[in-house]
Design a protein around this motif. Structure first.
Motif, PDB file in Angstrom:
ATOM      1  N   TYR A  84     -82.683  26.808 -21.950  1.00  0.00           N
ATOM      2  CA  TYR A  84     -82.164  25.514 -21.454  1.00  0.00           C
ATOM      3  C   TYR A  84     -80.741  25.192 -21.942  1.00  0.00           C
ATOM      4  O   TYR A  84     -80.089  24.989 -21.168  1.00  0.00           O
ATOM      5  N   PHE A  85     -80.312  25.241 -23.036  1.00  0.00           N
ATOM      6  CA  PHE A  85     -79.023  25.210 -23.592  1.00  0.00           C
ATOM      7  C   PHE A  85     -78.054  26.044 -22.827  1.00  0.00           C
ATOM      8  O   PHE A  85     -76.901  25.901 -22.521  1.00  0.00           O
ATOM      9  N   HIS A 115     -70.879  28.890 -23.570  1.00  0.00           N
ATOM     10  CA  HIS A 115     -70.166  28.009 -24.559  1.00  0.00           C
ATOM     11  C   HIS A 115     -71.216  27.164 -25.271  1.00  0.00           C
ATOM     12  O   HIS A 115     -70.707  26.374 -25.737  1.00  0.00           O
ATOM     13  N   ALA A 116     -72.428  27.526 -25.022  1.00  0.00           N
ATOM     14  CA  ALA A 116     -73.463  26.151 -25.187  1.00  0.00           C
ATOM     15  C   ALA A 116     -73.447  26.011 -27.049  1.00  0.00           C
ATOM     16  O   ALA A 116     -73.606  24.972 -27.357  1.00  0.00           O
ATOM     17  N   TYR A 117     -73.054  27.217 -27.789  1.00  0.00           N
ATOM     18  CA  TYR A 117     -72.877  26.826 -29.152  1.00  0.00           C
ATOM     19  C   TYR A 117     -71.588  27.023 -29.742  1.00  0.00           C
ATOM     20  O   TYR A 117     -71.326  27.597 -30.419  1.00  0.00           O
ATOM     21  N   TYR A 133     -69.580  25.222 -31.152  1.00  0.00           N
ATOM     22  CA  TYR A 133     -69.597  24.491 -32.468  1.00  0.00           C
ATOM     23  C   TYR A 133     -69.850  25.667 -33.610  1.00  0.00           C
ATOM     24  O   TYR A 133     -69.490  25.364 -34.587  1.00  0.00           O
ATOM     25  N   ALA A 134     -70.293  26.692 -33.233  1.00  0.00           N
ATOM     26  CA  ALA A 134     -71.127  27.410 -34.280  1.00  0.00           C
ATOM     27  C   ALA A 134     -70.101  28.790 -34.388  1.00  0.00           C
ATOM     28  O   ALA A 134     -69.463  29.262 -33.522  1.00  0.00           O
ATOM     29  N   PRO A 135     -70.291  29.614 -35.582  1.00  0.00           N
ATOM     30  CA  PRO A 135     -69.547  30.845 -35.726  1.00  0.00           C
ATOM     31  C   PRO A 135     -69.787  31.783 -34.756  1.00  0.00           C
ATOM     32  O   PRO A 135     -70.994  31.619 -34.270  1.00  0.00           O
ATOM     33  N   VAL A 136     -69.192  32.708 -34.390  1.00  0.00           N
ATOM     34  CA  VAL A 136     -69.402  33.628 -33.225  1.00  0.00           C
ATOM     35  C   VAL A 136     -70.691  34.388 -33.256  1.00  0.00           C
ATOM     36  O   VAL A 136     -71.670  34.506 -32.596  1.00  0.00           O
ATOM     37  N   LEU A 137     -71.060  34.935 -34.638  1.00  0.00           N
ATOM     38  CA  LEU A 137     -72.133  35.606 -35.003  1.00  0.00           C
ATOM     39  C   LEU A 137     -73.426  34.457 -34.858  1.00  0.00           C
ATOM     40  O   LEU A 137     -74.401  35.055 -34.332  1.00  0.00           O
ATOM     41  N   ILE A 138     -73.524  33.301 -35.092  1.00  0.00           N
ATOM     42  CA  ILE A 138     -74.481  32.443 -34.826  1.00  0.00           C
ATOM     43  C   ILE A 138     -74.638  32.147 -33.406  1.00  0.00           C
ATOM     44  O   ILE A 138     -75.625  32.223 -32.941  1.00  0.00           O
ATOM     45  N   GLN A 139     -73.580  32.165 -32.811  1.00  0.00           N
ATOM     46  CA  GLN A 139     -73.762  31.880 -31.639  1.00  0.00           C
ATOM     47  C   GLN A 139     -74.452  33.080 -30.392  1.00  0.00           C
ATOM     48  O   GLN A 139     -75.260  32.882 -29.823  1.00  0.00           O
TER      49      GLN A 139
END
Length: 133
Positions: A30-31, A38-40, A42-48
């Protein structure tokens, strides 16, 4: 061994795994559909990358579990460990700023509860799925 021949607790645990991991896959899909790659942001690249990867990893865990494969629970534990660490890293400053916000019925609390459930049940589930009865 067929699912109907397995103990009730094993069937309920497997159902919880399948439900939880499919819900997670749906949320991440969904996200991704809603906000694109670019849904995430706000998070560091590895977490994205992890969060995007969960669109594939979560259904894989659900499939392995539904098929009764003994490898399912360890993979579930590994995926949940990564997911829990990533979510806590992203949310840590918010939790420190307002610990009661953690008690919301959406977000970090249900992910954490499900994660603890998966981690606590992975070894017994693997043993149960390895047994012939």
């Amino acid at each position: 061994m067929r699912w109907g021949e397995r103990p009730v607790g094993v069937r309920w645990t497997a159902a919880a795994y399948v439900t939880g991991f499919l819900e997670g896959a749906g949320a991440h899909a969904y996200f991704l559909v809603k906000s694109g790659p670019h849904a995430y942001a706000y998070a560091p690249v590895l977490i994205q990358l992890l969060f995007h990867g969960l669109v594939l990893l979560d259904p894989l865990v659900a499939l392995l579990t539904a098929m009764g494969r003994p490898v399912g629970p360890p993979v579930a534990a590994a995926v949940m460990t990564a997911d829990l660490v990533a979510n806590w890293v992203v949310e840590w400053s918010a939790v420190r700023a307002d610990p009661l916000a953690f008690l919301r019925p959406a977000g970090l609390l249900p992910i954490s509860v499900f994660g603890v459930f998966v981690l606590a049940s992975a070894v017994p589930m693997r043993r149960a799925l390895m047994s012939d009865g």
